[in-house]
Design a protein around this motif. Structure first.
Motif, PDB file in Angstrom:
ATOM      1  N   VAL A 350      -1.032  13.259   1.159  1.00  0.00           N
ATOM      2  CA  VAL A 350      -0.388  12.014   0.748  1.00  0.00           C
ATOM      3  C   VAL A 350       0.572  11.548   1.846  1.00  0.00           C
ATOM      4  O   VAL A 350       1.373  12.334   2.353  1.00  0.00           O
ATOM      5  CB  VAL A 350       0.374  12.188  -0.582  1.00  0.00           C
ATOM      6  CG1 VAL A 350       1.158  10.923  -0.924  1.00  0.00           C
ATOM      7  CG2 VAL A 350      -0.598  12.524  -1.700  1.00  0.00           C
ATOM      8  N   VAL A 351       0.467  10.272   2.200  1.00  0.00           N
ATOM      9  CA  VAL A 351       1.327   9.686   3.227  1.00  0.00           C
ATOM     10  C   VAL A 351       2.371   8.803   2.559  1.00  0.00           C
ATOM     11  O   VAL A 351       2.032   7.923   1.765  1.00  0.00           O
ATOM     12  CB  VAL A 351       0.505   8.832   4.216  1.00  0.00           C
ATOM     13  CG1 VAL A 351       1.403   8.245   5.295  1.00  0.00           C
ATOM     14  CG2 VAL A 351      -0.604   9.665   4.832  1.00  0.00           C
ATOM     15  N   ARG A 352       3.630   9.055   2.867  1.00  0.00           N
ATOM     16  CA  ARG A 352       4.726   8.244   2.327  1.00  0.00           C
ATOM     17  C   ARG A 352       5.550   7.680   3.473  1.00  0.00           C
ATOM     18  O   ARG A 352       5.612   8.279   4.551  1.00  0.00           O
ATOM     19  CB  ARG A 352       5.618   9.070   1.390  1.00  0.00           C
ATOM     20  CG  ARG A 352       4.899   9.551   0.133  1.00  0.00           C
ATOM     21  CD  ARG A 352       5.829  10.377  -0.758  1.00  0.00           C
ATOM     22  NE  ARG A 352       5.187  10.761  -2.011  1.00  0.00           N
ATOM     23  CZ  ARG A 352       4.427  11.834  -2.167  1.00  0.00           C
ATOM     24  NH1 ARG A 352       4.223  12.644  -1.126  1.00  0.00           N
ATOM     25  NH2 ARG A 352       3.882  12.115  -3.333  1.00  0.00           N
ATOM     26  N   VAL A 353       6.159   6.532   3.227  1.00  0.00           N
ATOM     27  CA  VAL A 353       7.043   5.935   4.222  1.00  0.00           C
ATOM     28  C   VAL A 353       8.465   5.905   3.681  1.00  0.00           C
ATOM     29  O   VAL A 353       8.689   5.713   2.486  1.00  0.00           O
ATOM     30  CB  VAL A 353       6.594   4.503   4.605  1.00  0.00           C
ATOM     31  CG1 VAL A 353       5.244   4.534   5.278  1.00  0.00           C
ATOM     32  CG2 VAL A 353       6.554   3.600   3.395  1.00  0.00           C
ATOM     33  N   SER A 357      14.337   0.532   1.731  1.00  0.00           N
ATOM     34  CA  SER A 357      13.975   0.208   0.352  1.00  0.00           C
ATOM     35  C   SER A 357      13.525   1.435  -0.432  1.00  0.00           C
ATOM     36  O   SER A 357      13.142   1.319  -1.590  1.00  0.00           O
ATOM     37  CB  SER A 357      12.868  -0.855   0.323  1.00  0.00           C
ATOM     38  OG  SER A 357      11.688  -0.375   0.928  1.00  0.00           O
ATOM     39  N   GLY A 358      13.561   2.614   0.205  1.00  0.00           N
ATOM     40  CA  GLY A 358      13.248   3.854  -0.505  1.00  0.00           C
ATOM     41  C   GLY A 358      12.028   4.559   0.058  1.00  0.00           C
ATOM     42  O   GLY A 358      11.529   4.229   1.132  1.00  0.00           O
ATOM     43  N   VAL A 359      11.573   5.563  -0.686  1.00  0.00           N
ATOM     44  CA  VAL A 359      10.391   6.344  -0.299  1.00  0.00           C
ATOM     45  C   VAL A 359       9.207   5.864  -1.128  1.00  0.00           C
ATOM     46  O   VAL A 359       9.268   5.873  -2.363  1.00  0.00           O
ATOM     47  CB  VAL A 359      10.617   7.849  -0.535  1.00  0.00           C
ATOM     48  CG1 VAL A 359       9.396   8.651  -0.104  1.00  0.00           C
ATOM     49  CG2 VAL A 359      11.859   8.330   0.206  1.00  0.00           C
ATOM     50  N   LYS A 360       8.131   5.441  -0.457  1.00  0.00           N
ATOM     51  CA  LYS A 360       6.987   4.884  -1.173  1.00  0.00           C
ATOM     52  C   LYS A 360       5.686   5.428  -0.617  1.00  0.00           C
ATOM     53  O   LYS A 360       5.556   5.650   0.588  1.00  0.00           O
ATOM     54  CB  LYS A 360       6.994   3.351  -1.077  1.00  0.00           C
ATOM     55  CG  LYS A 360       8.222   2.725  -1.732  1.00  0.00           C
ATOM     56  CD  LYS A 360       8.271   1.229  -1.548  1.00  0.00           C
ATOM     57  CE  LYS A 360       9.532   0.637  -2.172  1.00  0.00           C
ATOM     58  NZ  LYS A 360       9.623  -0.823  -1.968  1.00  0.00           N
ATOM     59  N   GLU A 361       4.727   5.637  -1.519  1.00  0.00           N
ATOM     60  CA  GLU A 361       3.426   6.140  -1.106  1.00  0.00           C
ATOM     61  C   GLU A 361       2.620   5.019  -0.467  1.00  0.00           C
ATOM     62  O   GLU A 361       2.547   3.909  -0.984  1.00  0.00           O
ATOM     63  CB  GLU A 361       2.686   6.714  -2.312  1.00  0.00           C
ATOM     64  CG  GLU A 361       1.365   7.370  -1.958  1.00  0.00           C
ATOM     65  CD  GLU A 361       0.720   8.077  -3.133  1.00  0.00           C
ATOM     66  OE1 GLU A 361      -0.527   8.121  -3.174  1.00  0.00           O
ATOM     67  OE2 GLU A 361       1.455   8.582  -4.013  1.00  0.00           O
ATOM     68  N   ALA A 362       1.994   5.349   0.673  1.00  0.00           N
ATOM     69  CA  ALA A 362       1.225   4.341   1.399  1.00  0.00           C
ATOM     70  C   ALA A 362      -0.271   4.611   1.385  1.00  0.00           C
ATOM     71  O   ALA A 362      -1.071   3.682   1.501  1.00  0.00           O
ATOM     72  CB  ALA A 362       1.707   4.260   2.847  1.00  0.00           C
ATOM     73  N   GLY A 363      -0.654   5.865   1.274  1.00  0.00           N
ATOM     74  CA  GLY A 363      -2.075   6.183   1.305  1.00  0.00           C
ATOM     75  C   GLY A 363      -2.300   7.674   1.262  1.00  0.00           C
ATOM     76  O   GLY A 363      -1.385   8.457   1.011  1.00  0.00           O
ATOM     77  N   ARG A 364      -3.533   8.074   1.551  1.00  0.00           N
ATOM     78  CA  ARG A 364      -3.885   9.485   1.470  1.00  0.00           C
ATOM     79  C   ARG A 364      -4.923   9.824   2.535  1.00  0.00           C
ATOM     80  O   ARG A 364      -5.854   9.070   2.771  1.00  0.00           O
ATOM     81  CB  ARG A 364      -4.435   9.804   0.075  1.00  0.00           C
ATOM     82  CG  ARG A 364      -4.821  11.258  -0.137  1.00  0.00           C
ATOM     83  CD  ARG A 364      -5.412  11.463  -1.518  1.00  0.00           C
ATOM     84  NE  ARG A 364      -4.420  11.288  -2.566  1.00  0.00           N
ATOM     85  CZ  ARG A 364      -3.649  12.259  -3.026  1.00  0.00           C
ATOM     86  NH1 ARG A 364      -3.744  13.476  -2.512  1.00  0.00           N
ATOM     87  NH2 ARG A 364      -2.783  12.023  -3.986  1.00  0.00           N
ATOM     88  N   PHE A 365      -4.741  10.992   3.166  1.00  0.00           N
ATOM     89  CA  PHE A 365      -5.705  11.516   4.119  1.00  0.00           C
ATOM     90  C   PHE A 365      -6.799  12.299   3.401  1.00  0.00           C
ATOM     91  O   PHE A 365      -6.583  12.853   2.326  1.00  0.00           O
ATOM     92  CB  PHE A 365      -5.024  12.474   5.101  1.00  0.00           C
ATOM     93  CG  PHE A 365      -4.187  11.820   6.154  1.00  0.00           C
ATOM     94  CD1 PHE A 365      -4.752  10.968   7.096  1.00  0.00           C
ATOM     95  CD2 PHE A 365      -2.823  12.069   6.230  1.00  0.00           C
ATOM     96  CE1 PHE A 365      -3.981  10.382   8.079  1.00  0.00           C
ATOM     97  CE2 PHE A 365      -2.048  11.498   7.205  1.00  0.00           C
ATOM     98  CZ  PHE A 365      -2.627  10.642   8.135  1.00  0.00           C
ATOM     99  N   GLN A 366      -7.961  12.357   4.049  1.00  0.00           N
ATOM    100  CA  GLN A 366      -8.993  13.302   3.645  1.00  0.00           C
ATOM    101  C   GLN A 366      -8.634  14.633   4.296  1.00  0.00           C
ATOM    102  O   GLN A 366      -8.460  14.704   5.510  1.00  0.00           O
ATOM    103  CB  GLN A 366     -10.373  12.826   4.111  1.00  0.00           C
ATOM    104  CG  GLN A 366     -11.499  13.792   3.829  1.00  0.00           C
ATOM    105  CD  GLN A 366     -11.777  13.928   2.341  1.00  0.00           C
ATOM    106  OE1 GLN A 366     -11.644  12.973   1.594  1.00  0.00           O
ATOM    107  NE2 GLN A 366     -12.169  15.113   1.916  1.00  0.00           N
TER     108      GLN A 366
END
Length: 434
Positions: A350-353, A357-366
């Motif tokens: 799981v990729v978070r930034v 504005s806080g910590v938010k999930e952006a996407g996911r790696f295989q």
């Protein structure tokens, strides 16, 4: 022998002076390097403060509508939310679900025969006649552009035989496909039912999913279309008033019942960023559109898109050389304008930034496991500084490494000097004895 003793003493004192001078010199360098790092940190903090002040200059809107959410259509990241998980009645934005379910479970060329039940459906209609035959594609236009409840019923009955069975399919569909777990549907059109509900968050997820379908996107973005029914020939004008009046508007659907109030799901695209916003239970239709415009305006003014990883780009964590994290598609994020996000990648991919504005999930790696570590192709992989820790893609650890190196030199110099003095003292004692 006394001469040797004097020479040894003189040599001892000389070496001591040299070692002390070296230690002092190293210690003097260390504060300079520390000050440099502190200055850079202070500069970074000042830059971050300036960025935060810039973001604060664009303030989020204050809404009278009971629930709302604003997300990035590509990543799904949330930029604004108000009561986004509260269950509310959707009214005709229900038809977003009806349409995407129909598109994935039938063909637009299918011929649908209108039943008596569809003919006499209450509410907004496209005036279908019992026994009338019409293509699924045309019914979808009547459903989404003119909000025809009769079209919704005809579609549901064609696919599942009844509105009730189709509604069960709708609920299961949005949970499985869009992750909308707090929605439940009892009919295909959105007429009032106590057990027919959704949330702003769920509708944003559903809209994001539906807008990936080209045919759906085409219909909800159509401003007007000719309608040639058996007894009604006219030009349908899209009920979504943002189309043609708001810069970059791309769709998608509005609704109203007395129980639900005014509801709207809208999308707009500017400068490579498409936003999706949902408003539920607005006090009036005029206020709903006003607040939707301010919500979209806020998103475009305060945020910008950033690609974190390109398609097929691989990310590796230190200490886990046999595990590859690969982006199957580009991973994007939206961040406050002017900010450089820090990245967090956990061991599940799981990729978070991290931004102001806080910590938010952006996407996911295989995630893949390899028996042997492959040679890293230049420019094709990124390595994490530490596993499961924040990583600034533009950052550099050279300052920290430099401080550690200087401190190590100082320590070695002190230890070496002390050992040398002890050795000379032992030789002096032996000389005295001799």
């Amino acid at each position: 022998m006394s001469i040797r003793k004097d020479e040894s003493s003189s040599l001892s004192y000389s070496w001591i002076r040299v070692m002390v001078a070296a230690v002092l010199a190293a210690l003097l360098v260390l504060p300079v390097q520390s000050r440099t790092v502190q200055a850079e940190l202070a500069s970074g903090e000042q830059e971050q403060t300036e960025q935060s002040e810039q973001a604060e200059a664009v303030k989020p809107p204050v809404l009278q509508s009971e629930a709302a959410i604003l997300i990035d259509g590509r990543s799904g990241m949330t930029m604004f939310a108000k009561n986004e998980t509260e269950r509310m009645y959707p009214a005709s934005i229900t038809k977003i679900v009806t349409a995407i379910v129909a598109l994935e479970n039938s063909d637009v060329s299918d011929i649908v025969t209108v039943s008596k039940g569809a003919r006499w459906e209450e509410g907004t209609r496209v005036y279908l006649e019992e026994g009338e035959q019409m293509s699924m594609g045309q019914l979808l236009q009547g459903l989404l552009i003119n909000s025809g409840n009769d079209a919704a019923t005809a579609i549901a009955e064609h696919i599942d035989g009844s509105k009730e069975k189709f509604a069960e399919r709708m609920t299961a569909f949005v949970r499985e496909k869009a992750g909308a777990m707090n929605s439940q549907f009892r009919n295909p059109h959105g007429l009032p039912d106590e057990e027919h509900y959704t949330t702003a968050e769920d509708m944003a997820k559903i809209a994001q999913y539906a807008m990936r379908n080209d045919k759906f996107r085409e219909i909800v973005g159509t401003k007007r279309v000719a309608w040639n029914g058996q007894t009604w020939q006219t030009t349908l004008v899209n009920h979504n008033k943002l189309l043609g009046t708001y810069e970059g508007a791309t769709g998608i659907k509005n609704g109203y019942t007395q129980a639900a109030g005014s509801t709207l799901v809208a999308s707009a695209k500017r400068d490579g960023m498409e936003l999706i916003a949902v408003i539920l239970k607005a006090p009036s239709t005029d206020l709903m559109y006003k607040e939707m415009r301010s919500l979209l305006d806020y998103g475009f003014a305060a945020y910008e898109p950033k690609m974190l990883f390109d398609e097929n780009e691989t990310y590796r964590m230190n200490g886990m050389p046999s595990v590859a994290y690969t982006a199957e598609e580009p991973i994007w994020a939206v961040v406050p304008k002017g900010e450089t996000p820090k990245l967090i990648v956990d061991t599940t991919g799981v990729v978070r930034v991290v931004t102001s504005s806080g910590v938010k999930e952006a996407g996911r790696f295989q995630v893949s496991h390899e028996p042997e570590v492959r040679a890293l192709a230049a420019g094709s992989e990124k390595a994490a500084n530490v596993t499961s820790a924040s990583h600034d893609a533009s950052g550099d650890d050279s300052n920290g490494v430099m401080i550690g190196t200087i401190a190590g030199i100082c320590l070695l110099a002190v230890i070496g000097g002390a050992l040398y003095v002890v050795q000379l003292r032992r030789r002096n004692k032996m000389s005295d004895t001799l």
